[in-house]
Design a protein around this motif. Structure first.
Motif, PDB file in Angstrom:
ATOM      1  N   VAL A  44     -55.177  31.391 -48.163  1.00 18.70           N
ATOM      2  CA  VAL A  44     -55.079  32.172 -46.929  1.00 18.70           C
ATOM      3  C   VAL A  44     -55.636  31.394 -45.737  1.00 18.70           C
ATOM      4  CG1 VAL A  44     -55.914  34.241 -45.732  1.00 18.70           C
ATOM      5  CG2 VAL A  44     -55.093  34.398 -48.100  1.00 18.70           C
ATOM      6  N   VAL A  45     -56.774  30.713 -45.928  1.00 15.57           N
ATOM      7  CA  VAL A  45     -57.348  29.916 -44.838  1.00 15.57           C
ATOM      8  C   VAL A  45     -56.389  28.813 -44.418  1.00 15.57           C
ATOM      9  CG1 VAL A  45     -59.187  28.301 -44.227  1.00 15.57           C
ATOM     10  CG2 VAL A  45     -59.743  30.436 -45.404  1.00 15.57           C
ATOM     11  N   ASP A  46     -55.763  28.148 -45.390  1.00 20.02           N
ATOM     12  CA  ASP A  46     -54.773  27.108 -45.063  1.00 20.02           C
ATOM     13  C   ASP A  46     -53.591  27.696 -44.301  1.00 20.02           C
ATOM     14  OD1 ASP A  46     -56.253  25.119 -46.198  1.00 20.02           O
ATOM     15  OD2 ASP A  46     -55.110  25.032 -48.077  1.00 20.02           O
ATOM     16  N   ALA A  47     -53.145  28.881 -44.726  1.00 20.91           N
ATOM     17  CA  ALA A  47     -51.996  29.511 -44.070  1.00 20.91           C
ATOM     18  C   ALA A  47     -52.315  29.866 -42.622  1.00 20.91           C
ATOM     19  CB  ALA A  47     -51.583  30.761 -44.842  1.00 20.91           C
ATOM     20  N   PHE A  48     -53.516  30.429 -42.382  1.00 25.03           N
ATOM     21  CA  PHE A  48     -53.891  30.776 -41.018  1.00 25.03           C
ATOM     22  C   PHE A  48     -54.106  29.527 -40.172  1.00 25.03           C
ATOM     23  CE2 PHE A  48     -54.205  35.075 -42.349  1.00 25.03           C
ATOM     24  CZ  PHE A  48     -54.251  35.854 -41.205  1.00 25.03           C
ATOM     25  N   SER A  49     -54.605  28.469 -40.783  1.00 25.64           N
ATOM     26  CA  SER A  49     -54.777  27.210 -40.060  1.00 25.64           C
ATOM     27  C   SER A  49     -53.422  26.664 -39.620  1.00 25.64           C
ATOM     28  CB  SER A  49     -55.490  26.192 -40.949  1.00 25.64           C
ATOM     29  OG  SER A  49     -55.623  24.952 -40.279  1.00 25.64           O
TER      30      SER A  49
END
Length: 308
Positions: free
Chosen positions: A73-78
């Motif tokens: 999720v963090v990668d996706a939001f980044s």
């Protein structure tokens, strides 16, 4: 079948909390209370059917499932943030101007360099439109339109009034011993004799019901093109003096009479959609155009107005 995503608000709360390992700090980032973040995480856990965080006295920790999900999720939001930043930077750096041919050729072309020197971080793309085309109101940041009202709701500035008067090359004038009276113009070819400006000007000059039917049709539809024909000695064109200032100053054209006329509803307008009213690049270009007109001694006839 694809699985429906949980509510975006819950995903955002989880992404922020997983980075900070704090509901309070996540709330500060998102403009939410600590309790609201905790509630969104609880909703997400209920939706997934497993815990994402282990709540301890003074801290929270990701569970194994929570850590596995957080990495993705963090990668996706980044990636989303980068995408929006890239698009925003590209949009902020490029100004698209749809312009009437006369304004683009006789005004912008010789001046745009100065705007770009003053604003090197703004790239300008000029999209000229021809006589039978419409301005590109859908894909442009700014539109300079001639004798065509901007769309309803757009912010518009009347920048140049469409004054007009006959002009011709000195050589063509000398071919008949000079232009002494308005009648002398009728001895020469006229560029676009079907232009409605011709009978208006002749009437104002004291010649009513002038018959121009004997003049060959040569519809150009653009003052930039008509001025070039006049400079080449191919006929007398009826033009707006402001857009022929350079040709008049260097002697390529002459204006044999001081009389100019104007159709009340005809002007050049600079306009833009209301969403771009506060855009930096639009403001810079609008103010630069205004300053250039004022430097030429041209009054700005119309104040900013929203088209009704």
């Amino acid at each position: 079948m694809p699985t429906n995503l949980p509510p975006l608000s819950a995903i955002r709360a989880f992404e922020a909390a997983s980075r900070h390992l704090s509901f309070t700090k996540a709330g500060d980032e998102l403009g939410m209370t600590q309790a609201a973040v905790s509630y969104q995480i609880k909703l997400l856990e209920e939706r997934l059917g497993f815990q994402l965080f282990t709540r301890k006295a003074r801290k929270i920790e990701l569970t194994d499932h929570g850590a596995q999900l957080a990495a993705r999720v963090v990668d996706a939001f980044s990636a989303l943030r980068s995408a929006f930043e890239d698009v925003s930077e590209l949009n902020a750096a490029q100004l698209v101007v749809s312009s009437n041919t006369t304004f683009a050729v006789n005004w912008l072309a010789s001046r745009l360099f100065h705007f770009q020197m003053q604003n090197p971080d703004v790239g300008v793309r000029i999209v000229p439109y021809g006589p039978k085309a419409d301005p590109d109101f859908s894909e442009s940041d700014i539109v300079v339109s001639a004798c065509k009202a901007p769309p309803k709701g757009w912010v518009a500035h009347e920048i140049v009034q469409a004054d007009f008067t006959p002009m011709l090359s000195p050589g063509l004038a000398e071919s008949i011993g000079g232009i002494k009276t308005p009648e002398d113009l009728l001895k020469l070819p006229l560029v676009d004799p079907q232009d409605p400006w011709w009978p208006m000007w002749f009437e104002a000059a004291g010649l009513e019901d002038v018959d121009l039917s004997g003049h060959p049709s040569s519809r150009m539809g653009s003052q930039a093109l008509e001025a070039n024909r006049a400079i080449a000695g191919q006929g007398v064109a009826i033009l707006t003096p402001y857009f022929c200032k350079m040709a008049l100053e260097n002697g390529q054209l002459i204006q044999p009479f001081d009389l100019t006329c104007r159709a009340d509803s005809e002007s050049w307008y600079l306009s833009y959609p209301p969403a771009l009213r506060t855009s930096r690049k639009v403001r810079l270009f609008r103010d630069w155009v205004t300053s250039e007109l004022e430097r030429d001694g041209m009054p700005i006839h119309g104040k900013m107005a929203v088209v009704a």
